[in-house]
Design an enzyme around this catalytic site. Structure first.
Site, PDB file in Angstrom:
ATOM      1  CG  ASN A  57      19.129 -10.479   3.057  1.00  0.00           C
ATOM      2  OD1 ASN A  57      18.760 -10.939   4.135  1.00  0.00           O
ATOM      3  ND2 ASN A  57      19.029  -9.211   2.758  1.00  0.00           N
ATOM      4  CD  GLN A  82      19.931 -13.830  -1.020  1.00  0.00           C
ATOM      5  OE1 GLN A  82      20.729 -14.411  -1.765  1.00  0.00           O
ATOM      6  NE2 GLN A  82      19.512 -12.603  -1.282  1.00  0.00           N
ATOM      7  CG  HIS A 117      14.979 -10.909  -8.490  1.00  0.00           C
ATOM      8  ND1 HIS A 117      16.008 -10.204  -7.932  1.00  0.00           N
ATOM      9  CD2 HIS A 117      13.964 -10.855  -7.598  1.00  0.00           C
ATOM     10  CE1 HIS A 117      15.620  -9.725  -6.750  1.00  0.00           C
ATOM     11  NE2 HIS A 117      14.380 -10.111  -6.533  1.00  0.00           N
ATOM     12  CB  THR A 150      -3.671 -11.222 -15.931  1.00  0.00           C
ATOM     13  OG1 THR A 150      -4.991 -10.720 -16.060  1.00  0.00           O
ATOM     14  CG2 THR A 150      -3.313 -12.060 -17.142  1.00  0.00           C
ATOM     15  CB  CYS A 157      25.096   4.178   3.662  1.00  0.00           C
ATOM     16  SG  CYS A 157      25.859   5.788   3.747  1.00  0.00           S
TER      17      CYS A 157
HETATM   18  C1  LIG Z   1      16.172 -12.901   2.195  1.00  0.00           C
HETATM   19  C2  LIG Z   1      15.347 -12.103   1.262  1.00  0.00           C
HETATM   20  N1  LIG Z   1      14.009 -12.087   1.413  1.00  0.00           N
HETATM   21  C3  LIG Z   1      13.208 -11.404   0.585  1.00  0.00           C
HETATM   22  C4  LIG Z   1      13.720 -10.683  -0.467  1.00  0.00           C
HETATM   23  C5  LIG Z   1      12.764  -9.941  -1.340  1.00  0.00           C
HETATM   24  O1  LIG Z   1      12.706 -10.489  -2.622  1.00  0.00           O
HETATM   25  P1  LIG Z   1      11.916  -9.724  -3.792  1.00  0.00           P
HETATM   26  O2  LIG Z   1      12.813  -8.677  -4.283  1.00  0.00           O
HETATM   27  O3  LIG Z   1      11.591 -10.754  -4.794  1.00  0.00           O
HETATM   28  O4  LIG Z   1      10.700  -9.140  -3.169  1.00  0.00           O
HETATM   29  C6  LIG Z   1      15.115 -10.656  -0.661  1.00  0.00           C
HETATM   30  C7  LIG Z   1      15.759  -9.882  -1.730  1.00  0.00           C
HETATM   31  O5  LIG Z   1      15.497  -8.740  -2.007  1.00  0.00           O
HETATM   32  C8  LIG Z   1      15.936 -11.390   0.220  1.00  0.00           C
HETATM   33  O6  LIG Z   1      17.257 -11.426   0.064  1.00  0.00           O
HETATM   34  C1  LIG Z   2     -11.400  -3.433 -15.945  1.00  0.00           C
HETATM   35  C2  LIG Z   2     -10.305  -4.309 -15.422  1.00  0.00           C
HETATM   36  N1  LIG Z   2      -9.787  -4.075 -14.216  1.00  0.00           N
HETATM   37  C3  LIG Z   2      -8.800  -4.816 -13.705  1.00  0.00           C
HETATM   38  C4  LIG Z   2      -8.266  -5.864 -14.415  1.00  0.00           C
HETATM   39  C5  LIG Z   2      -7.175  -6.655 -13.775  1.00  0.00           C
HETATM   40  O1  LIG Z   2      -5.944  -6.487 -14.443  1.00  0.00           O
HETATM   41  P1  LIG Z   2      -4.684  -7.404 -14.063  1.00  0.00           P
HETATM   42  O2  LIG Z   2      -4.872  -8.664 -14.769  1.00  0.00           O
HETATM   43  O3  LIG Z   2      -3.498  -6.640 -14.520  1.00  0.00           O
HETATM   44  O4  LIG Z   2      -4.719  -7.588 -12.598  1.00  0.00           O
HETATM   45  C6  LIG Z   2      -8.799  -6.167 -15.686  1.00  0.00           C
HETATM   46  C7  LIG Z   2      -8.318  -7.299 -16.499  1.00  0.00           C
HETATM   47  O5  LIG Z   2      -8.135  -8.400 -16.084  1.00  0.00           O
HETATM   48  C8  LIG Z   2      -9.822  -5.361 -16.205  1.00  0.00           C
HETATM   49  O6  LIG Z   2     -10.335  -5.595 -17.416  1.00  0.00           O
END
Ligand SMILES: Cc1ncc(COP(=O)(O)O)c(C=O)c1O
Ligand SMILES: Cc1ncc(COP(=O)(O)O)c(C=O)c1O
Lengths: 160, 384, 384, 160
Positions: free
Chosen positions: C151, C179, C199, C235, C322
């Site tokens: 990266n 990458q 992303h 979820t 940095c």
């Molecule tokens: C080579 C590499 N691995 C892992 C990541 C982590 O990705 P994410 O931001 O989706 O966790 C990145 C970028 O941040 C990356 O360039």
């Molecule tokens: C009480 C409770 N805790 C945790 C979760 C998990 O949430 P998430 O889907 O954001 O992981 C849920 C719903 O799925 C929930 O109703």
């Protein structure tokens, strides 16, 4: 998760309810597992004078798959000779429904069990020889039912 | 789809228009990485910190105490495992029998790692007894984690009492507030950690948060670039975070009015549905979360009830874990002492910001027909 | 903002219009929870499975082999820790000195848990030597994890050779392809696990994935409702997942054309910038990722170069860490033998789908002026 | 991360470059750490005949904060008596810039160190008494520089 066909049979199930006049019932499943199937058959004879399933129906307490397989197994069995009907495999029921989710395959087993039980009960009441396959299935159903009872009681005590 | 009636808001909610509008700039215009030095990055960073401030304010917390995650499941895992592995030499955890799997399964997993877990029973309404909880605390107790409001039956726990006990005993207290946050006012004085998620309050899926009281050290679940003060690495989901903050802003602004409306719906639902023979309300009659109503129907299996309602364009859910391979009904319903048969026949109706009176009325016309239909094809006849 | 030139596409990318359009329905209309039984849930589930199929196809994998996460950091953590805790009694991991922190920091953390980690050195272009790698494999080696493309400097590793060695030796091989995925054709024949994130290829932030070859067992990081075949609960972020799939579809459809264009830009960047006195290309001259160009400038500190360019509306980044408190320059630049002074003065220019020839030209006019300015205020005079 | 004021000073730094005629230089920082600051002072006298910093400038290799603090410390010091200038605290520099990120606070230290060093060098060259505070700071700068050299060599060997 469910195929279109399963949902179709769930929405418009065939052969539902209790036959007014039936020759035998097959009862399988356990309320503790959330699936109970009662299958009614009326036995008649075809042109070759073989015993056939002239009419068939079911009453089911259970999930979508339980209701759809009830509908489907009765569709498949209707008009078949008892021998043919006894040979129906749960895979055929599931396949004809376009497949079942793995956790729901047991519903197709339940459906063929209910059918087997009905035929078994019919033959037994008549005093006829019962084919090996039905005897085996009957033993299996009895065994499961016993296991279910045990599980049920364990669940019940848990829920206090 | 216009005719559909969505009554499954405790599973997830539609994202509000205002929330989508708030998110929109962060995909094509302000798409910077919040760690980048340049203006794109700085603007993304500002948007994130403003969102963090808004969430912090909603909990009367400071910004440093908010950690963004991708879900409440992740927040629960981070809170519990993060504390378990933080190096404190205590190995006992207290929780309840009615937690969400993202708490319950974590506790079970920790048992395999050598922790001892007490799963407190609940009463018939689903309430934990604070005295019983107090009695199970030992010198070895690391954490108490009790959910704020239950996702299946809506029961609200006596959190301020429980949290106070924990504080007095010097035990860290976490609460899964997924269903309560933004729905009812929360008593957080002695709460040390709290999990929430955006998609339950008309925000986007894929964003959650952990409130972590200053001074509590956790071991991260996700190591890497050191985001979120080293506690949760990974490029921050700015659009999602901004959407979460917007949804929270709306939820808190509307809370009182919405709560009254949903409580009205709940009353009507309970009255009308329990008038159907052989039905039973699960959970609290009074004091419950306003948006959740759970009722059991004798001789009906929950999944087929949900599917039949779906035929009519009505989205609901069942407490029964029919999809689980072992076929056991909901652990919550069993914990409150529901007989198995009734536990298999439960229906959860959950309302939301978009729910209208007309929808409730229409649902209440259709439901009895559907119940009738299913009872008719059942071998167990109910004399109505 | 119209005049801004975004040359930081390896940090993150703008989300493409088509991707936003693909996501839009999943917030207000098809907002169901993919685990729900009703039609809202079923449609969400279908959308998710179609997206999964698309990602699987891009890797010639089967759908069962794709696990959605919230980021590549999470995917890397899941792959490495998940295998480490899967119960295989092997405790040696091989990686390189130039991994992303979401691999490197995980390995360091595992060392604290009792694992042994070999951090393979790289040559001056940043390449791992497959023979050296082969020589470090022992009976205790659980995993080899080597990133596909770097990266910071864009170096592409001999992955098919490395993966083949691992397969022959019966060692599981993981690659962080963040990458490289969607940018160059990947050789995946013997790859067991692969991480990617949306992303970085014009998809949304907050969605990643792990490709997990059938048959490999991992211990989950996030326990709970059992989503993603029990490997990652929470979820599912349907809109994000759909957006990821759309971005991947576009990336693969455009790959050849875009790659040619970005390689053209890279050539031009290298030619023009290395003509500035006391500069040095970091990474491969040929065979590199097409979108990353990293160049060091003597007597200039990278961060201020980025900030000066930002003044002109140009977004770039520096390899030098940095912002890290210990003030050490990029571990990647040090690993390829860059002298410290040059390592402090590195600039990463990364192009993307939206980059135009005009932007490159404008950037190349501004850069030398900015370099001049900073060299003027530096105590170290460069005789130009 | 950076305040508006920091960015403003970075973009339009005051007192940059080398004074044509200077009385002393203060050199601090180390290229291995990415921060080197050279600070030039020209000493004059005010109406009370006290020695003051008549003119001041800097040359800096370093990050945004290093450049902004160079600019700011020279702004603050300009016109002050040597005694006043020697008393400038890094917190004042940072505060006047609207704050610095924690990881960048060392830049403000570097800036006051550079100023102190310049005054120290001036006084030493002249053979004047050097105030305690400057002696202490000078010792600290020397020590850091030695530590940096050690770290630098360890980094260099790492990069082979
Ligand atoms: C080579 C590499 N691995 C892992 C990541 C982590 O990705 P994410 O931001 O989706 O966790 C990145 C970028 O941040 C990356 O360039
Ligand atoms: C009480 C409770 N805790 C945790 C979760 C998990 O949430 P998430 O889907 O954001 O992981 C849920 C719903 O799925 C929930 O109703």
């Amino acid at each position: 998760m469910y195929s279109e066909k399963v949902i179709e049979h769930f929405r418009n199930p065939h052969n539902k309810g209790r036959l007014e006049k039936y020759s035998a019932i097959g009862k399988v499943g356990n309320i503790a597992c959330g699936d109970v199937m009662w299958l009614y058959i009326k036995v008649g004879r075809n042109a070759n004078d073989e015993e056939i399933i002239e009419d068939i129906s079911w009453e089911t307490f259970g999930c979508t798959a339980a209701i759809a397989t009830s509908s489907m197994v009765t569709e498949i069995a209707k008009g078949k000779t008892l021998k043919e009907a006894a040979a129906i495999q749960n895979k055929e029921v599931a396949d004809t429904l376009g497949g079942l989710p793995p956790v729901k395959m047991h519903c197709s087993l339940l459906a063929v069990d209910a059918l087997s039980e009905a035929i078994y009960n019919y033959l037994q009441a008549k005093g006829d020889v019962i084919p090996e396959v039905l005897v085996k299935r009957h033993a299996h159903v009895e065994k499961e039912s016993k296991e279910f009872d045990e599980r049920y009681s364990s669940l019940m005590s848990k829920s206090n | 789809m216009n005719n559909d009636i969505y009554l499954d808001n405790s599973a997830t909610t539609p994202v509000s228009e205002e929330v989508i509008e708030a998110m929109l700039p962060y995909w094509q215009v302000e798409y910077g990485n919040a760690s980048s030095l340049h203006s794109f990055g700085r603007r993304a960073h500002i948007a994130m910190e403003e969102s963090r401030a808004r969430l912090a304010a909603s909990l009367s917390a400071s910004e440093r105490e908010i950690i963004f995650t991708a879900s409440a499941s992740e927040a629960n895992n981070l809170a519990i495992k993060g504390l378990a592995f933080s190096g404190i030499n205590k190995y006992h955890i207290i929780t309840s029998q009615i937690e969400h799997p993202s708490v319950g399964k974590v506790c079970q997993w920790l048992e395999k790692q050598g922790f001892t877990v007490t799963y407190l029973p609940v009463d018939q309404e689903g309430m934990v007894d604070p005295d019983e909880l107090a009695a199970t605390i030992t010198d070895d107790t690391l954490l108490v984690t009790i959910m704020y409001g239950n996702n299946e039956i809506g029961t609200v726990q006596p959190i301020s009492q429980i949290a106070e006990i924990c504080r007095e005993q010097g035990v860290i207290f976490h609460t899964d507030a997924v269903q309560a946050y933004g729905k009812i006012p929360l008593a957080l004085e002695n709460v040390d950690m709290l999990s929430a998620t955006a998609h339950k309050l008309h925000g986007p899926k894929g964003v959650g948060m952990l409130y972590l009281r200053r001074g509590i050290k956790l071991s991260p679940l996700i190591h890497g670039g050191g985001h979120e003060r080293g506690l949760r690495s990974g490029t921050e989901n700015i659009a999602g975070i901004v959407g979460f903050a917007k949804a929270v802003e709306i939820a808190f602004a509307e809370m009182e009015v919405l709560r009254d409306r949903l409580e009205g719906f709940r009353e009507q639902l309970i009255e009308t549905i329990t008038a159907i023979p052989k039905t039973k309300l699960n959970g609290q009659r009074k004091g419950s979360l306003p948006h959740i109503t759970n009722i059991s129907f004798m001789a009906i299996e929950g999944e087929s009830l949900v599917m039949k309602l779906d035929e009519h364009g009505i989205a609901t859910s069942t407490g029964s874990a029919c999809s689980s391979p072992n076929l056991e009904p909901s652990h919550v319903l069993l914990a409150i002492g529901t007989p198995i048969v009734m536990a298999h026949g439960s229906l959860r109706i959950s309302t939301g910001r978009r729910t209208t009176q007309e929808e409730i009325d229409r649902f209440l016309t259709i439901l009895p027909q559907v119940v009738e239909e299913l009872r008719e094809i059942s071998p167990f006849k109910i004399n109505t």
